[in-house]
Write an enzyme that holds these catalytic residues in place. Sequence first.
Site, PDB file in Angstrom:
ATOM      1  N   ASN A   9       0.739  -1.136   0.328  1.00  0.00           N
ATOM      2  CA  ASN A   9      -0.378  -0.042   0.255  1.00  0.00           C
ATOM      3  C   ASN A   9       0.727   1.171  -0.340  1.00  0.00           C
ATOM      4  OD1 ASN A   9      -1.960   2.017   0.443  1.00  0.00           O
ATOM      5  ND2 ASN A   9      -2.196   1.215   3.032  1.00  0.00           N
ATOM      6  N   LYS A  11       0.393   3.867   0.045  1.00  0.00           N
ATOM      7  CA  LYS A  11      -0.482   5.127   0.095  1.00  0.00           C
ATOM      8  C   LYS A  11       0.130   6.385  -0.809  1.00  0.00           C
ATOM      9  CE  LYS A  11      -0.418   3.059   4.245  1.00  0.00           C
ATOM     10  NZ  LYS A  11      -0.260   3.174   6.013  1.00  0.00           N
ATOM     11  N   HIS A  95     -10.089   0.984   4.554  1.00  0.00           N
ATOM     12  CA  HIS A  95      -8.473   1.511   5.152  1.00  0.00           C
ATOM     13  C   HIS A  95      -8.563   2.408   6.386  1.00  0.00           C
ATOM     14  CE1 HIS A  95      -4.525   2.604   6.209  1.00  0.00           C
ATOM     15  NE2 HIS A  95      -3.843   1.452   5.651  1.00  0.00           N
ATOM     16  N   GLU A  97      -6.817   5.100   7.496  1.00  0.00           N
ATOM     17  CA  GLU A  97      -6.980   6.078   7.718  1.00  0.00           C
ATOM     18  C   GLU A  97      -7.598   6.649   6.635  1.00  0.00           C
ATOM     19  OE1 GLU A  97      -2.378   5.792   5.111  1.00  0.00           O
ATOM     20  OE2 GLU A  97      -1.879   4.821   7.410  1.00  0.00           O
ATOM     21  N   GLU A 165      -6.381  -4.741  10.597  1.00  0.00           N
ATOM     22  CA  GLU A 165      -4.719  -4.434  10.500  1.00  0.00           C
ATOM     23  C   GLU A 165      -4.989  -3.607  11.991  1.00  0.00           C
ATOM     24  OE1 GLU A 165      -3.189  -3.270   6.428  1.00  0.00           O
ATOM     25  OE2 GLU A 165      -4.264  -1.255   6.968  1.00  0.00           O
ATOM     26  N   GLY A 171       2.113   1.706  10.581  1.00  0.00           N
ATOM     27  CA  GLY A 171       3.008   3.227  10.610  1.00  0.00           C
ATOM     28  C   GLY A 171       3.819   3.334  12.109  1.00  0.00           C
ATOM     29  N   SER A 203       3.217  -2.239  10.351  1.00  0.00           N
ATOM     30  CA  SER A 203       4.686  -1.894  10.800  1.00  0.00           C
ATOM     31  C   SER A 203       4.987  -3.831  10.057  1.00  0.00           C
ATOM     32  CB  SER A 203       4.411  -1.794  11.836  1.00  0.00           C
ATOM     33  OG  SER A 203       4.360  -0.535  12.026  1.00  0.00           O
TER      34      SER A 203
HETATM   35  P1  PGA Z   1       2.655   0.040   8.107  1.00  0.00           P
HETATM   36  O1  PGA Z   1       1.060  -0.046   7.207  1.00  0.00           O
HETATM   37  O2  PGA Z   1       2.830  -0.805   7.153  1.00  0.00           O
HETATM   38  O3  PGA Z   1       3.665   1.358   7.346  1.00  0.00           O
HETATM   39  O4  PGA Z   1       1.871  -0.049   9.537  1.00  0.00           O
HETATM   40  C1  PGA Z   1       0.392  -0.898   7.166  1.00  0.00           C
HETATM   41  C2  PGA Z   1      -1.255   0.008   5.902  1.00  0.00           C
HETATM   42  O5  PGA Z   1      -1.581   1.537   6.037  1.00  0.00           O
HETATM   43  O6  PGA Z   1      -1.980  -1.063   5.048  1.00  0.00           O
END
Ligand code: PGA
Length: 248
Positions: A9, A11, A95, A97, A165, A171, A203
């Site tokens: 992803n 982003k 997601h 976010e 998640e 993150g 992560s």
């Molecule tokens: P990350 O993000 O691996 O940077 O923690 C995962 C995600 O948001 O899908």
Amino acid sequence: MRIPLVAGNWKMHGNRASNRALLDAILAGIAGLEGVECAVCVPFPYLGEVAGRLADTKLAWGAQNLSEHAQGAHTGEVSAAMLKEFGCRYVIVGHSERRQLYGETDAAAAAKFAAVLGQGMTPILCLGETLHEREAGRTEEVVGRQLEAVLLLNRNFGNAVVAYEPVWAIGTGRTATPEQAQEVHAFLRKRLAPGTRLLYGGSVKKDNAAALFAMRDIDGGLIGGASLVAADFIGIVQAAARAAQQKD
Ligand code: PGA
């Protein structure tokens, strides 16, 4: 046996030159790997170029969001049919976010999920609790509610993928332990068809991927930060391939 999936992803990262370099390096790194599927979910403007570069390769591509509407006066939105035209296989839906920063509701995620399936693409449905919710012992209630909203609107779950998640792990460098992740995956598994792939995200790095993917109900990962570094992403894909062999 579920074939593992590792999906990057990206982003809101990248540019045309860095994308090209990243894709070239990933393609070289995964060339000999069997028994695992991988994909990158890229920002909308790059879809055409990424589709061109990845045509006839082992790396699939997808988007990170879409509109629940088919077409019309929705300034700034992108429809499922538009993504389909670029050969997208995957679309990330719900997601955290999107939920937290853009107020996306369970119902909106369910409608987006239906839009993806309606175009014959594969939704990657994200579910996860906040730290506050976990500490209050509400993890199962929250992910159960998020999943239920989608199941209510989508009697046919198709070949959809689910990604657990935990919001506190995204993150932050603070990943769920394999046991914590497996516990939630086992809970979700009971509500899904046996063939549905359940990814872990939050992560995931090349050093912790093997332990996570060794868990019975973890079928790969949704990878944010580490998907932007070719060697890290390749290491995670390799870990998924090895874990699948060991589960065979
Ligand atoms: P990350 O993000 O691996 O940077 O923690 C995962 C995600 O948001 O899908």
